[in-house]
Design a protein around this motif. Sequence first.
Motif, PDB file in Angstrom:
ATOM      1  N   ARG A   1     -15.780 -12.459   9.366  1.00 30.64           N
ATOM      2  CA  ARG A   1     -15.140 -11.660  10.409  1.00 30.64           C
ATOM      3  C   ARG A   1     -15.669 -12.132  11.761  1.00 30.64           C
TER       4      ARG A   1
ATOM      5  N   ALA B   1      -7.301 -16.818   3.542  1.00 24.60           N
ATOM      6  CA  ALA B   1      -6.674 -16.359   2.294  1.00 24.60           C
ATOM      7  C   ALA B   1      -5.225 -16.816   2.205  1.00 24.60           C
TER       8      ALA B   1
ATOM      9  N   ARG C   1      -5.242  -2.172  -0.060  1.00 26.32           N
ATOM     10  CA  ARG C   1      -5.411  -3.316   0.834  1.00 26.32           C
ATOM     11  C   ARG C   1      -5.359  -4.581  -0.036  1.00 26.32           C
ATOM     12  N   ALA C   2      -4.322  -5.373   0.128  1.00 23.81           N
ATOM     13  CA  ALA C   2      -4.213  -6.621  -0.613  1.00 23.81           C
ATOM     14  C   ALA C   2      -5.123  -7.645   0.052  1.00 23.81           C
ATOM     15  N   GLY C   3      -6.384  -7.642  -0.338  1.00 22.60           N
ATOM     16  CA  GLY C   3      -7.381  -8.511   0.278  1.00 22.60           C
ATOM     17  C   GLY C   3      -8.760  -7.907   0.084  1.00 22.60           C
ATOM     18  N   ALA C   4      -9.761  -8.559   0.667  1.00 24.53           N
ATOM     19  CA  ALA C   4     -11.149  -8.131   0.428  1.00 24.53           C
ATOM     20  C   ALA C   4     -11.670  -7.189   1.517  1.00 24.53           C
ATOM     21  N   GLY C   5     -11.567  -7.619   2.774  1.00 26.56           N
ATOM     22  CA  GLY C   5     -12.193  -6.871   3.871  1.00 26.56           C
ATOM     23  C   GLY C   5     -11.464  -5.571   4.163  1.00 26.56           C
TER      24      GLY C   5
ATOM     25  N   HIS D   1      -6.803 -17.055  11.130  1.00 23.92           N
ATOM     26  CA  HIS D   1      -7.102 -16.147  10.003  1.00 23.92           C
ATOM     27  C   HIS D   1      -6.337 -16.586   8.756  1.00 23.92           C
TER      28      HIS D   1
ATOM     29  N   ARG E   1      -2.361  -5.280   4.559  1.00 24.38           N
ATOM     30  CA  ARG E   1      -3.349  -6.359   4.611  1.00 24.38           C
ATOM     31  C   ARG E   1      -4.307  -6.133   5.779  1.00 24.38           C
ATOM     32  N   SER E   2      -4.128  -6.865   6.871  1.00 20.66           N
ATOM     33  CA  SER E   2      -5.171  -6.871   7.912  1.00 20.66           C
ATOM     34  C   SER E   2      -4.901  -6.000   9.132  1.00 20.66           C
TER      35      SER E   2
ATOM     36  N   ASN F   1      -8.657 -13.351  -3.528  1.00 19.55           N
ATOM     37  CA  ASN F   1      -8.359 -14.470  -2.616  1.00 19.55           C
ATOM     38  C   ASN F   1      -9.570 -15.386  -2.401  1.00 19.55           C
TER      39      ASN F   1
HETATM   40  O1  LIG Z   1      -9.126 -10.500   2.406  1.00 20.26           O
HETATM   41  C1  LIG Z   1      -9.607 -10.517   3.544  1.00 20.26           C
HETATM   42  O2  LIG Z   1     -10.634  -9.920   3.872  1.00 20.26           O
HETATM   43  C2  LIG Z   1      -8.954 -11.293   4.580  1.00 20.26           C
HETATM   44  O3  LIG Z   1      -9.495 -11.458   5.650  1.00 20.26           O
HETATM   45  C3  LIG Z   1      -7.596 -11.826   4.330  1.00 20.26           C
HETATM   46  O4  LIG Z   1      -6.765 -11.203   5.259  1.00 20.26           O
HETATM   47  P1  LIG Z   1      -5.162 -11.323   5.131  1.00 20.26           P
HETATM   48  O5  LIG Z   1      -4.774 -10.508   3.944  1.00 20.26           O
HETATM   49  O6  LIG Z   1      -4.866 -12.774   4.955  1.00 20.26           O
HETATM   50  O7  LIG Z   1      -4.633 -10.760   6.405  1.00 20.26           O
END
Ligand SMILES: O=C(O)C(=O)COP(=O)(O)O
Length: 387
Positions: free
Chosen positions: A229, A273, A55-59, A270, A37-38, A82
Amino acid sequence: MRTIKIIDDIVKDGLTTIGEGYEITSDVEGADAILMRSTDIHGMDMPASIRCIARAGAGVNNIPHAELAERGIVVFNTPGANSNAVKELVIGLLMMGSRDVLGGMQWCRAHEDDPNAYAEAEAHKKAFVGREVKGRKIGVVGLGAVGSKVANACVDLGMKVYGYDPYLSVDHAWQLYRDVTPINDLDELCRECDYLTVHVPRKEDTVGMIGAEQLALLNPGAVVLNYAREDIIDEDAMEAALASGQVKQFFTDFATPKSLHMPRTLVTPHSGAGTVEAEASCARMAVDEMCDYLANGNITNSVNFPECHMGTCRGASRIACLHANVPNMIGQITAILADASANVQRMTNENSGRAAYTMFDTDEHLEPQIIERLRSIPNMWRVRVIQ
Ligand SMILES: O=C(O)C(=O)COP(=O)(O)O
Ligand SMILES: NC(=O)C1=CN([C@@H]2O[C@H](COP(=O)(O)OP(=O)(O)OC[C@H]3O[C@@H](n4cnc5c(N)ncnc54)[C@H](O)[C@@H]3O)[C@@H](O)[C@H]2O)C=CC1
């Protein structure tokens, strides 16, 4: 058996789609893939065995994906998985920013032992009068999965909604309500906004994109939200705008040393999500992308390689070549295959940015020296024998 190293907290029910033939390992050394993840993995010593990172997430600003591409490591994310969670939190905070909900609650709690609290609350409630969001102007910076949902929800609340996104995708444009007014200039978007919310990825052109100039253009007493961010909004500029009253309230998802000490700033850890639904859907999507890549070489939602789908292998063998997007790569690959009298059943080549991907199924297994010749082509980053 393919092995997966999990970094970060990935929910159990998100892992349900990991099928047979995979096992979770505690050691990144020798692992085939990383699920994460992050955690910031810039500077991590990446073992040569790693073929992909999901990466389970967007960023993906925590992952050196351009660098990893050149080592033949495919990085995936989970677009949109998310986004509803972030939208719901942002809308909730938007409401909090319009009414002094927290102040009112704190006042009540402070009077928990006061037998006259009920009557005193009536006398005091004027101190917590807010304003309605209906009819107010909000600027939404970035109209992707999160921003488009936030913008639409604000339209539903009766707000005047303006959006800025010079790279808006066709898919997200289709999802936007017609009542969201697109603005092509960031300063223009900020002018006379009562609310501003940012939903852009962290990259060179977005770091500090909201600074003193943009904050000064907002309506005095504006409310600003940062669930993107930590450094999209310049913290020094925000601190000054809060001190002068130009910004009435700042909501941020990033507990930086500075944000924690800024006046009228509400910080969440944070948790944009942080819903069971988002965590599960991100993990499931990441696992599916990772497994399809490891098993079949197919690429879905990669941030450093193009989309590429060839289903499952129908020939005797499937080879995937990860290489630079430069001329004559296919020519060199096919020349080697022709030399080896290899019969190619199916072949596909895709490119995006600096990276390209060539995958083919052959009627027979290629000799190891043929694979070595493919590997020795200049600008060839990795050759995988998938089957
Ligand atoms: O998906 C994203 O970009 C997030 O910021 C979520 O982060 P996380 O997976 O909750 O650590
Ligand atoms: N707080 C949290 O827990 C979460 C934070 N995020 C953050 O929010 C960001 C956005 O998430 P999504 O909407 O899912 O991503 P997305 O990729 O769907 O949307 C990002 C949008 O920003 C636009 N954009 C890119 N550069 C821009 C620029 N210079 N100016 C204006 N717009 C620009 C893109 O065109 C795209 O439409 C993520 O990259 C991540 O950093 C995302 C999910 C959870």
